[in-house]
Design a protein around this motif. Structure first.
Motif, PDB file in Angstrom:
ATOM      1  N   CYS A  66       3.884   0.943  -6.340  1.00  0.00           N
ATOM      2  CA  CYS A  66       2.541   0.539  -6.637  1.00  0.00           C
ATOM      3  C   CYS A  66       2.335  -0.484  -5.225  1.00  0.00           C
ATOM      4  CB  CYS A  66       2.224  -0.327  -7.688  1.00  0.00           C
ATOM      5  SG  CYS A  66       3.763  -1.471  -8.194  1.00  0.00           S
ATOM      6  N   GLU A  67       3.378  -1.302  -4.711  1.00  0.00           N
ATOM      7  CA  GLU A  67       3.244  -1.878  -3.704  1.00  0.00           C
ATOM      8  C   GLU A  67       2.859  -1.101  -2.453  1.00  0.00           C
ATOM      9  OE1 GLU A  67       6.383  -4.605  -3.021  1.00  0.00           O
ATOM     10  OE2 GLU A  67       6.560  -5.326  -4.941  1.00  0.00           O
TER      11      GLU A  67
ATOM     12  N   LYS B 144     -15.325   4.557  -7.070  1.00  0.00           N
ATOM     13  CA  LYS B 144     -16.545   4.868  -7.049  1.00  0.00           C
ATOM     14  C   LYS B 144     -16.335   6.373  -6.649  1.00  0.00           C
ATOM     15  CE  LYS B 144     -19.044   1.437  -7.574  1.00  0.00           C
ATOM     16  NZ  LYS B 144     -19.462   0.166  -7.359  1.00  0.00           N
ATOM     17  N   ASN B 145     -15.266   6.969  -6.040  1.00  0.00           N
ATOM     18  CA  ASN B 145     -15.086   8.335  -5.799  1.00  0.00           C
ATOM     19  C   ASN B 145     -14.648   9.164  -6.728  1.00  0.00           C
ATOM     20  OD1 ASN B 145     -16.312   8.032  -3.190  1.00  0.00           O
ATOM     21  ND2 ASN B 145     -14.180   7.649  -2.166  1.00  0.00           N
ATOM     22  N   GLY B 146     -14.479   8.630  -8.053  1.00  0.00           N
ATOM     23  CA  GLY B 146     -13.941   9.105  -9.161  1.00  0.00           C
ATOM     24  C   GLY B 146     -12.386   9.169  -9.035  1.00  0.00           C
ATOM     25  N   GLU B 147     -11.828   8.414  -8.142  1.00  0.00           N
ATOM     26  CA  GLU B 147     -10.108   8.295  -8.108  1.00  0.00           C
ATOM     27  C   GLU B 147      -9.810   7.175  -8.861  1.00  0.00           C
ATOM     28  OE1 GLU B 147      -8.575   9.754  -4.058  1.00  0.00           O
ATOM     29  OE2 GLU B 147     -10.606   8.453  -3.706  1.00  0.00           O
ATOM     30  N   LEU B 148      -8.438   7.132  -9.317  1.00  0.00           N
ATOM     31  CA  LEU B 148      -7.936   6.207  -9.911  1.00  0.00           C
ATOM     32  C   LEU B 148      -7.442   5.055  -8.862  1.00  0.00           C
ATOM     33  CD1 LEU B 148      -5.221   7.746 -12.374  1.00  0.00           C
ATOM     34  CD2 LEU B 148      -7.342   6.636 -13.069  1.00  0.00           C
ATOM     35  N   PRO B 149      -7.483   3.956  -9.306  1.00  0.00           N
ATOM     36  CA  PRO B 149      -6.810   2.666  -8.495  1.00  0.00           C
ATOM     37  C   PRO B 149      -5.229   3.355  -8.074  1.00  0.00           C
ATOM     38  CG  PRO B 149      -7.498   1.619 -10.440  1.00  0.00           C
ATOM     39  CD  PRO B 149      -7.803   3.236 -10.675  1.00  0.00           C
ATOM     40  N   ALA B 150      -5.025   2.817  -6.741  1.00  0.00           N
ATOM     41  CA  ALA B 150      -3.858   3.522  -6.047  1.00  0.00           C
ATOM     42  C   ALA B 150      -2.456   3.354  -6.847  1.00  0.00           C
ATOM     43  CB  ALA B 150      -3.855   3.165  -4.730  1.00  0.00           C
ATOM     44  N   CYS B 151      -2.516   2.218  -7.290  1.00  0.00           N
ATOM     45  CA  CYS B 151      -1.242   1.843  -7.992  1.00  0.00           C
ATOM     46  C   CYS B 151      -1.002   2.608  -9.489  1.00  0.00           C
ATOM     47  CB  CYS B 151      -1.186   0.281  -8.388  1.00  0.00           C
ATOM     48  SG  CYS B 151      -2.692  -0.492  -9.115  1.00  0.00           S
ATOM     49  N   VAL B 152      -2.344   2.790  -9.940  1.00  0.00           N
ATOM     50  CA  VAL B 152      -2.093   3.495 -11.418  1.00  0.00           C
ATOM     51  C   VAL B 152      -1.857   5.064 -10.990  1.00  0.00           C
ATOM     52  CG1 VAL B 152      -3.635   4.254 -13.179  1.00  0.00           C
ATOM     53  CG2 VAL B 152      -3.964   1.799 -12.304  1.00  0.00           C
ATOM     54  N   GLU B 153      -2.387   5.217  -9.898  1.00  0.00           N
ATOM     55  CA  GLU B 153      -2.195   6.815  -9.738  1.00  0.00           C
ATOM     56  C   GLU B 153      -0.659   7.234  -9.223  1.00  0.00           C
ATOM     57  OE1 GLU B 153      -4.860   9.681  -7.370  1.00  0.00           O
ATOM     58  OE2 GLU B 153      -3.327   8.640  -6.022  1.00  0.00           O
ATOM     59  N   ILE B 154       0.028   6.211  -8.627  1.00  0.00           N
ATOM     60  CA  ILE B 154       1.370   6.442  -8.321  1.00  0.00           C
ATOM     61  C   ILE B 154       2.403   6.112  -9.129  1.00  0.00           C
ATOM     62  CG2 ILE B 154       1.829   4.409  -7.122  1.00  0.00           C
ATOM     63  CD1 ILE B 154       2.853   6.404  -4.613  1.00  0.00           C
ATOM     64  N   CYS B 155       1.840   5.181 -10.523  1.00  0.00           N
ATOM     65  CA  CYS B 155       3.132   4.609 -11.079  1.00  0.00           C
ATOM     66  C   CYS B 155       3.819   5.842 -11.696  1.00  0.00           C
ATOM     67  CB  CYS B 155       2.371   3.799 -12.338  1.00  0.00           C
ATOM     68  SG  CYS B 155       3.568   3.110 -13.191  1.00  0.00           S
ATOM     69  N   PRO B 156       5.305   6.006 -11.474  1.00  0.00           N
ATOM     70  CA  PRO B 156       5.952   7.276 -12.051  1.00  0.00           C
ATOM     71  C   PRO B 156       6.325   7.167 -13.560  1.00  0.00           C
ATOM     72  CG  PRO B 156       7.327   5.833 -10.769  1.00  0.00           C
ATOM     73  CD  PRO B 156       5.912   5.309 -10.433  1.00  0.00           C
ATOM     74  N   ALA B 157       6.153   5.912 -13.991  1.00  0.00           N
ATOM     75  CA  ALA B 157       6.803   5.594 -15.354  1.00  0.00           C
ATOM     76  C   ALA B 157       5.504   5.383 -16.267  1.00  0.00           C
ATOM     77  CB  ALA B 157       7.356   4.150 -15.384  1.00  0.00           C
ATOM     78  N   GLU B 158       4.500   5.367 -15.755  1.00  0.00           N
ATOM     79  CA  GLU B 158       3.206   5.163 -16.334  1.00  0.00           C
ATOM     80  C   GLU B 158       3.090   3.874 -17.123  1.00  0.00           C
ATOM     81  OE1 GLU B 158       1.978   8.839 -18.710  1.00  0.00           O
ATOM     82  OE2 GLU B 158       2.414  10.087 -17.126  1.00  0.00           O
ATOM     83  N   ALA B 159       3.533   2.946 -16.324  1.00  0.00           N
ATOM     84  CA  ALA B 159       3.457   1.524 -16.949  1.00  0.00           C
ATOM     85  C   ALA B 159       1.998   1.042 -16.962  1.00  0.00           C
ATOM     86  CB  ALA B 159       4.413   0.686 -16.356  1.00  0.00           C
ATOM     87  N   LEU B 160       1.187   1.665 -16.050  1.00  0.00           N
ATOM     88  CA  LEU B 160      -0.284   1.333 -15.749  1.00  0.00           C
ATOM     89  C   LEU B 160      -1.149   2.147 -16.440  1.00  0.00           C
ATOM     90  CD1 LEU B 160      -0.009   0.484 -12.022  1.00  0.00           C
ATOM     91  CD2 LEU B 160       0.430  -1.222 -14.073  1.00  0.00           C
ATOM     92  N   THR B 161      -1.928   1.839 -17.469  1.00  0.00           N
ATOM     93  CA  THR B 161      -3.023   2.866 -18.020  1.00  0.00           C
ATOM     94  C   THR B 161      -4.476   2.168 -17.665  1.00  0.00           C
ATOM     95  OG1 THR B 161      -1.460   2.767 -19.940  1.00  0.00           O
ATOM     96  CG2 THR B 161      -3.550   3.562 -20.235  1.00  0.00           C
ATOM     97  N   PHE B 162      -5.216   3.064 -17.103  1.00  0.00           N
ATOM     98  CA  PHE B 162      -6.463   2.711 -16.770  1.00  0.00           C
ATOM     99  C   PHE B 162      -7.562   3.250 -17.708  1.00  0.00           C
ATOM    100  CE2 PHE B 162     -10.390   4.104 -14.668  1.00  0.00           C
ATOM    101  CZ  PHE B 162     -10.582   3.040 -13.704  1.00  0.00           C
TER     102      PHE B 162
END
Lengths: 412, 297
Positions: free
Chosen positions: B55-56, B182-200
């Motif tokens: 995420c960093e 605004k472009n319909g994408e996920l926040p970068a950290c959420v998108e990359i998190c391999p463990a799915e620790a972040l839920t948007f």
């Protein structure tokens, strides 16, 4: 109801050894300002993401505003209360306030990251922000101070406009303009004087509101919802001591006679004002039960006790003593203690009380931060000296002087 | 006139009294901006985070900050210190060892919490902060004067300042990838998190989800959703396996982040009535005194 101004430009040698010392200090500050402008704030300060505000905000701005309180407190007593015996001290106090606020504004410009956007608050408003309130009030008040000073300028130059060479032809029009300006100011001055007092009360208190939003980051000894009131009361109590200290130093420096009578009359107000401040400070501590923090020996508790003891209790006792009120030297010491107390209080509020939860090291100002603050003070003293030698600010000894509507307006 | 006359004493009293009127006593709370019910949030499940620090890396890339190579982030030696987000890294992960069981440390990602009622927004002298409808608290570079009052105000000590820059230093903090959103994408950290620790998702739904998780796995979770109520609620929410204060979270009350500061401000300035009344009062006092003097002459 009109009388003669008995204020006059002091004649003395400008450059003395002390003055040279001040010039060196002021020049150092100029170098630091240049370094800050070229290399950024980080290059000269110890400020960090954990401590965003340091010495410049705490002392130059926080204490600077408080110590310029002599301006509105004397205006209130001399003009609004219309106590004529105090008219002779209005001009020196006004000059100090004017220079003080000018340096507050300069310090703010040095401290903010984007100094070239200093005008933004004029058009971008945030009514929820205490800082916005302080900023707007200080800007307006600074303008009012300059307007209040204008009659001194017109008094100095009306009938004395004497430009050299081909500019001579402008002498008459300028003189005429000054006379019109003078008349205009004469009729509108009460408006500005009252505005000055109102604006001062507003921003002196809002300066106290500033740190409230820091919430639990502020040490409980200082963090209280009545901070604005405490700031206002301390500004009331430090106004006259500033005037007393200045009168003493100018008398020494220019070898004038001490204005003992006026000064001791003025000093009589300090005791009660300081007493009210003390009562609120202690009352607040008792109600919030923060005295428990005094039982532990920490930096915060030590600083608090120093502030209370040397800044309030000792001078309060002194100002309530009859023999102190009669002695210029004792009054000077007592006043200096009050000034120290308020300066220390602002320093404590903005720096000592601020405990960021995540930090590697406690903030301590860098040498450059100290040098800039000291240099700015030196600058202010130099300008004060220059102004009292150019303009009629300091009054002659006999101030039975017929007076006037406004002391800042002493013309026939 | 050597002593203070009773009359002037009373006048002083009136003047002092009117100043007191403008004190916090008659303070009213400021209006709270109504937030859209579908505003977004992120639920951080620290029991799932593996501390890979992807995420960093993603965050730096999304914000055009020097990110380096992704493999640099496998270096676990950075966990020796507790780091903070700053102007060069808007999010970081800290590791908290579990005493007695080193196999299961807790990793905590830190970034702006995106408060529901942000202190930075309330404090900012020029109103450079905005609470967007997405829930993001964003900063406007065209307004900011660099006074750093937001940093003083923030209860989570998040905004960072570019102290090294002489021109146009910025306030740096997580912007919840508002442009990506605004472009319909996920926040970068959420998108990359391999463990799915972040839920948007919608903040309201995330809160329900978090409580459901605690309900289903009471032995896995400490029974609290950090950010649900802290400083009036935050868009970012946290779940943890133990007491939050052990994991570097601050113990904060549930009052909105700006605290009483706004109430005081609005108390003193209630539609400019107190200042104008004070002005009128002083004018009256001045007039009376002038007439008194005229009478004596």
């Amino acid at each position: 109801m009109s009388g003669h101004s008995n204020a006059y430009p002091i004649k003395a040698k400008f450059l003395t050894p002390t003055v040279w010392g001040l010039i060196i200090l002021a020049a150092t500050a100029v170098l630091i300002v240049l370094a800050r402008l070229i290399f950024g704030i980080g290059s000269v300060t110890n400020l960090s993401n954990s401590t965003p505000w340091g010495l410049w905000i705490g002392v130059d701005v926080g204490a600077g505003v408080a110590l310029a309180a002599g301006g509105f407190t004397t205006a209130a007593i001399a003009h609004i209360m219309n106590r004529e015996e105090f008219h002779s001290i209005v001009r020196p106090a006004l000059l100090t306030a004017l220079l003080g606020y000018t340096f507050v504004a300069s310090s703010v410009m040095i401290d903010i990251g984007r100094w070239y956007y200093i005008w933004h608050p004029l058009i971008m408003w945030n009514g929820n922000s205490a800082l916005f309130e302080v900023g707007i009030c200080v800007m307006i008040y600074l303008t009012v101070l300059y307007i209040e000073f204008l009659p001194i300028v017109t008094e100095r130059f009306i009938g004395h406009v004497n430009l050299p060479g081909f500019l001579k032809m402008l002498n008459r029009p300028i003189d005429k303009f000054l006379r019109i300006l003078d008349r205009g100011l004469n009729t509108t001055m009460s408006f500005f004087i009252i505005a000055g007092v109102v604006l001062s009360c507003l921003h002196q208190s809002s300066l106290g509101t500033l740190m409230i939003i820091a919430g639990p980051k502020m040490h409980p000894l200082w963090q209280t919802p009545i901070l604005p009131l405490l700031f206002l009361l301390s500004a009331f109590s430090v106004g006259f001591p500033m005037v007393i200290m200045e009168a003493y130093i100018s008398a020494k420096s220019f070898k004038l006679r001490h204005e003992t009578e006026v000064i001791s009359k003025l000093a009589r107000f300090v005791g009660p004002l300081l007493g009210i401040y003390f009562a609120f400070k202690i009352g607040d501590m008792v109600i919030r039960e923060t005295f428990v923090y005094l039982t532990e020996f920490t930096l915060a508790s030590t600083m608090f006790v120093i502030e209370l003891l040397f800044g309030i209790i000792i001078p309060l006792r002194m100002f309530l003593s009859r023999s102190v009120l009669k002695s210029p030297l004792a009054l000077f010491i007592a006043s200096s203690l009050v000034i120290f107390g308020v300066l220390f209080n602002r320093f404590n509020n903005f720096i000592i009380a601020y405990n960021p939860p995540f930090t590697d090291a406690r903030y301590f100002p860098s040498i450059y931060e100290f040098l800039l603050t000291i240099g700015f003070i030196a600058f202010e003293v130099l300008l004060y000296r220059a102004c009292v030698m150019i303009f009629p600010v300091v009054s002659k000894e006999d101030h039975q002087g017929r007076s006037t509507k406004y002391a800042i307006r002493w013309k026939v | 006139m050597s002593t203070i006359s009773r009359r002037s004493f009373i006048k002083t009293g009136i003047a002092a009294g009117s100043v007191m009127l403008a004190s916090p006593k008659d303070a009213r709370p400021a209006e709270v901006k109504t937030l859209p019910p579908d505003r977004r949030g992120v639920l951080v499940d620290t029991t799932v985070c593996i501390g890979c620090r992807r995420c960093e890396w993603a965050c730096k890339n999304a914000h055009s900050l020097p990110a380096g190579d992704i493999t640099d982030y496998d270096d676990e030696s950075v966990f020796a210190n507790k780091r903070r987000p700053d102007d060069k890294a808007l999010t970081i992960v800290n590791r908290y060892e579990k005493i007695g069981d080193e196999r299961f440390p807790t990793n905590v990602k830190i970034q702006c919490m995106h408060c529901e009622q942000p202190a930075c927004l309330s404090a900012c002298i020029v109103g450079a902060f905005k609470k967007d409808d997405t829930g993001a608290v964003v900063w406007d570079t065209d307004k900011c004067i660099g006074c750093r009052y937001c940093m003083v105000a923030c209860p989570f000590q998040i905004p960072a300042f570019e102290y090294e820059k002489a021109l146009d230093p910025k306030i740096m903090k997580c912007d919840f990838c508002i442009d990506r959103q605004k472009n319909g994408e996920l926040p970068a950290c959420v998108e990359i998190c391999p463990a799915e620790a972040l839920t948007f998702g919608k903040r309201s739904e995330l809160i329900t989800l978090a409580h459901r998780k605690i309900e289903l796995f009471p032995e896995r979770y400490y029974n609290k959703v950090y950010g649900e109520a802290e400083v009036g609620g935050t868009s970012w929410l946290y779940l943890a396996s133990r007491e939050f204060m052990e994991l570097g979270f601050l113990k904060l009350g549930t009052n909105p982040a700006p605290g009483v500061s706004e109430s005081i401000q609005h108390g003193i300035f209630a539609y400019f009535v107190p200042p104008i009344a004070f002005y009128a009062l002083l004018g009256g006092v001045m007039w009376l005194n002038k007439n008194r003097n005229r009478g004596e002459e």
